[in-house]
Design a protein around this motif. Sequence first.
Motif, PDB file in Angstrom:
ATOM      1  N   THR A  46      12.409 -45.532 -86.759  1.00 13.90           N
ATOM      2  CA  THR A  46      12.958 -46.570 -87.037  1.00 13.90           C
ATOM      3  C   THR A  46      14.090 -46.894 -86.173  1.00 13.90           C
ATOM      4  O   THR A  46      14.958 -45.924 -85.918  1.00 13.90           O
ATOM      5  CB  THR A  46      13.492 -46.843 -88.414  1.00 13.90           C
TER       6      THR A  46
ATOM      7  N   GLU B  66      12.705 -52.252 -86.083  1.00 10.76           N
ATOM      8  CA  GLU B  66      11.316 -51.809 -85.516  1.00 10.76           C
ATOM      9  C   GLU B  66      10.841 -50.369 -85.693  1.00 10.76           C
ATOM     10  O   GLU B  66      11.621 -49.624 -85.564  1.00 10.76           O
ATOM     11  CB  GLU B  66      11.263 -52.025 -83.943  1.00 10.76           C
ATOM     12  N   LYS B  67       9.549 -50.341 -86.527  1.00 11.21           N
ATOM     13  CA  LYS B  67       9.149 -48.988 -86.777  1.00 11.21           C
ATOM     14  C   LYS B  67       8.025 -48.594 -85.740  1.00 11.21           C
ATOM     15  O   LYS B  67       6.825 -49.551 -85.761  1.00 11.21           O
ATOM     16  CB  LYS B  67       8.599 -48.891 -88.314  1.00 11.21           C
TER      17      LYS B  67
END
Length: 267
Positions: free
Chosen positions: A175, A183-184
């Motif tokens: 992450t 955002e992962k």
Amino acid sequence: MFPTRAAHVHVLVPVKRAIDYAVKIRIAAGNKGVDTSVKHSMPTDDDQNPFDEIAVEEAVRLREKDKSLVESITAFTVGPAKSVDTLRTALAMGADSAIHVQVADDAVVEPLAVAQAIKKVIERDGKTDLVILGKQAIDDDSGSTGGTLAGLLGWGQGQFASKLEVSKDGKVAVTREIDGGLEKVESKLPFVLTTDLRLNEPRYASLPNIMKAKKKKIETLKPEDLGLDFTPRLETISVTEPPARQGGGKVESVQELVSKLKEAGLV
């Protein structure tokens, strides 16, 4: 190409000896660089480059979370003889062993050379699954070693991580903070991760662990042992201090302010 690996992960953590952030930087004689005889350190302690120590801490936390997952943690550095102190800090925090590619005190080692050295060590040992390193060093702020290394190896990468998850089936979830949210990204081992400040808060090494670190193995190599030439590809023409800041001035009215801005060519 490297095969996908799972449990019993071997972690390599590159660290760097950097000038302490609290030290006033001075230009060295010859105007080709900065004076490196001042206080140096490895990451956080409030007076050190934080990102590398965060990387060591994350590797140690991975093992503490699941001892069956992480098989070994190896610290790595490229630097002069005194860089061994940086490795000892990593060992005191929990790394098992260390590798020191030693160069001259005045050597200029570019990020590409560091990435090539890491790649050679990984290929030589043939067991590293995960590389965790700081996103940048506070001396040059290059921020390119992690991405360069991933490119050289052909491995997946996660940059500026604020959270890391590694599962026993070899899956990695990272992450990272981006503009407007999180955002992962997901990938598989082998993998290269660069750390951000929010990933963790590094521990202080205890006195018993500092003493134990003195007995841990540090392998010393030279660039030629890895078949590498660290000759810089770039030449520094000159290094100068920024211009001294000028004092401000007072104006009595908006009209006077506009007049002065016009005189300065700012409007």
